[in-house]
Write a protein that holds these residues in place. Sequence first.
Motif, mmCIF file in Angstrom:
data_model
loop_
_atom_site.group_PDB
_atom_site.id
_atom_site.type_symbol
_atom_site.label_atom_id
_atom_site.label_comp_id
_atom_site.label_asym_id
_atom_site.label_seq_id
_atom_site.Cartn_x
_atom_site.Cartn_y
_atom_site.Cartn_z
ATOM 1 N N GLY A 126 0.195 12.885 -17.214
ATOM 2 C CA GLY A 126 0.476 14.299 -16.972
ATOM 3 C C GLY A 126 1.787 14.747 -17.606
ATOM 4 N N LEU A 127 2.650 13.783 -17.936
ATOM 5 C CA LEU A 127 3.927 14.081 -18.583
ATOM 6 C C LEU A 127 3.816 14.085 -20.105
ATOM 7 C CD1 LEU A 127 6.090 11.636 -16.426
ATOM 8 C CD2 LEU A 127 5.681 14.054 -15.966
ATOM 9 N N TRP A 128 2.626 13.763 -20.606
ATOM 10 C CA TRP A 128 2.405 13.572 -22.042
ATOM 11 C C TRP A 128 2.889 14.722 -22.929
ATOM 12 C CZ3 TRP A 128 -0.678 16.470 -25.306
ATOM 13 C CH2 TRP A 128 -0.935 15.926 -26.567
ATOM 14 N N PRO A 129 2.622 16.007 -22.592
ATOM 15 C CA PRO A 129 2.951 17.090 -23.534
ATOM 16 C C PRO A 129 4.406 17.125 -23.971
ATOM 17 C CG PRO A 129 1.548 17.915 -21.777
ATOM 18 C CD PRO A 129 1.980 16.536 -21.373
ATOM 19 N N PHE A 130 5.335 16.737 -23.092
ATOM 20 C CA PHE A 130 6.745 16.839 -23.472
ATOM 21 C C PHE A 130 7.421 15.480 -23.628
ATOM 22 C CE2 PHE A 130 6.238 17.441 -18.907
ATOM 23 C CZ PHE A 130 7.141 16.556 -18.342
ATOM 24 N N MET A 164 -0.974 18.471 -16.060
ATOM 25 C CA MET A 164 -0.053 18.687 -17.181
ATOM 26 C C MET A 164 0.593 20.063 -17.083
ATOM 27 S SD MET A 164 -1.683 17.007 -20.632
ATOM 28 C CE MET A 164 -3.337 17.644 -20.464
ATOM 29 N N ILE A 165 -0.211 21.062 -16.670
ATOM 30 C CA ILE A 165 0.331 22.416 -16.541
ATOM 31 C C ILE A 165 1.411 22.451 -15.462
ATOM 32 C CG2 ILE A 165 -0.227 24.806 -15.928
ATOM 33 C CD1 ILE A 165 -3.072 24.261 -17.054
ATOM 34 N N GLY A 166 1.103 21.872 -14.304
ATOM 35 C CA GLY A 166 2.053 21.872 -13.196
ATOM 36 C C GLY A 166 3.325 21.095 -13.501
ATOM 37 N N LEU A 167 3.179 19.893 -14.058
ATOM 38 C CA LEU A 167 4.350 19.058 -14.352
ATOM 39 C C LEU A 167 5.216 19.654 -15.457
ATOM 40 C CD1 LEU A 167 2.652 15.549 -14.084
ATOM 41 C CD2 LEU A 167 4.533 16.374 -12.643
ATOM 42 N N SER A 168 4.586 20.221 -16.481
ATOM 43 C CA SER A 168 5.352 20.822 -17.577
ATOM 44 C C SER A 168 6.168 22.012 -17.084
ATOM 45 C CB SER A 168 4.420 21.252 -18.709
ATOM 46 O OG SER A 168 3.855 20.127 -19.349
ATOM 47 N N LEU A 169 5.544 22.859 -16.280
ATOM 48 C CA LEU A 169 6.269 24.014 -15.756
ATOM 49 C C LEU A 169 7.410 23.576 -14.834
ATOM 50 C CD1 LEU A 169 3.251 26.389 -15.082
ATOM 51 C CD2 LEU A 169 5.197 26.907 -16.559
#
Length: 524
Positions: A126-130, A164-169
């Motif tokens: 879930g942390l992948w995008p950043f 991913m949406i929740g963790l990124s925000l």
Amino acid sequence: EKVDEKYKNRVGVCYKCGTVIEPMLLDQWFINMKKLTAPAIEALQDNKIKFYPESKRKQTILYLKNVHDWNISRQIAWGIPIPAFQNVDDPDEWIFDERVENETLEKDKKTYHRDPDVFDTWFSSGLWPFVTLGYPDSADYKRFFPTTLMETGTDILYQWVSRMIGLSLYVTGEIPFNEVYLHGMVRAEDGKKMSKSLGNVINPHNIIKKYGSDALRMGMIVGRSPGDSTAYAPDKIIAGRNFANKLWNIARFVESMLDEKPGKPEQQPVTPADHWMLSKLQHTISTTCRLMDNYKISEAYELVYRFVWHDFADWYIEASKQEINPTLLRFGLESILKLSHPFAPFVTETIWQTLGWNGDSLLITKLWPTIKATDSKKVQEFEEIKTIVTETRTLITSLKLRRTSLYFNNVQFLKNHGPLIMGLAGIENVHEVNDGKGLHLVTTKYNCWLDVDRETAMSYLTKLEKRLQRAENKLEGYKKRLDNRTYVKRAPKEVVEETKNQLSEKEELIENIRQEIKRFKELG
């Protein structure tokens, strides 16, 4: 209150060995999901992220509104260790430390033991995008976050995409991506989910070995839309293989029609067929771009397929056998290779490399084709030629004619294009006569007749009338069935719907037969 009362209970067992799976009550690490879901829900409700299909955005919001606290710890051997250490002398004291490669740490004269648990895979992914971009200070993070598009399967919408949406925000204050494309799952031929335990998994290597990787790729693309799971269809793979063969055969034919070092591929249309092909190509290019921009991959592929197979191969190449325009023929070939490349990259690149005039250039590096203006009058001229040829071919097939001619009276258009019509329709001649005779063509605006003797036409008329009678009898049966209230009420819905479809198809068939009968009666 009660004694010896029997209960049925579901006991989990290992699907491999059948051993009962016994749950163990252990301390776990949890995340309070309200801190993650609130900003995610707000971003989704504000349409900050576009979903394909759109319905999945609403489903994600509903999931986040009802989600429970998240257990992020796992008692397994492999994974990212949780960076939490417990005081060996005081079980209630925990510290955070990133030195997870150590099982024990000394700090402030105290000994701490690392928690043996690892992170849940969905938490770390879930942390992948950043995280993969070097958050927070790397150049990659500053340039590529948020990502433009996230593409994944519908089956992990909740486990991965929503988190991913929740963790990124929560961590970065930004959404992780602007668009989400969710593909459906490939199911077994009977519609069931593919599973190793069921033994219905298809090995793609075997398919590639038999049909080629491009065939598998195209077979998986066709007929699919975002979010819809579809059964594996071998026929679609075969169709993809046939399309790859078609591209190869077109290239071999065009190469054989050109010199060893043909001139540059130029758009210099001369004949109506040239203008018509460029017009169709322009429509295909612009529509394909629009469809691809909206991730309608299947529709884009089917559009390119139809142009290559039906427009370019069936009509333009056949017309080129009568009137060839070498530089435009080369331009057409190179354009269809470029259009087909996203869907069949290996065969198109191979064809490009084997053509004698491209040197060491790579197809993948070439610009998308663009089309200059065409003459709409000449485009319509070829459309009219197609109309005449199509009806002529249909009549020849229906009447099983071997040798026939087309007659006309005072039609300059047919005088001009007689040789081309002869070649495309496979007839002996196009004659000008004083009085029309034979079977009058009804789909063209020009006055012309196909040379058919009355006896042949009347014999076929008799067959048509018998066919009409059988179709009308079938139609009456469908009507009676649907007029029966008991049948409509008690029969399965899909059966009733099938009957309605059969009724509609039979009505269309009857109308077509009646039109044919009318045409043949005019001959008498």
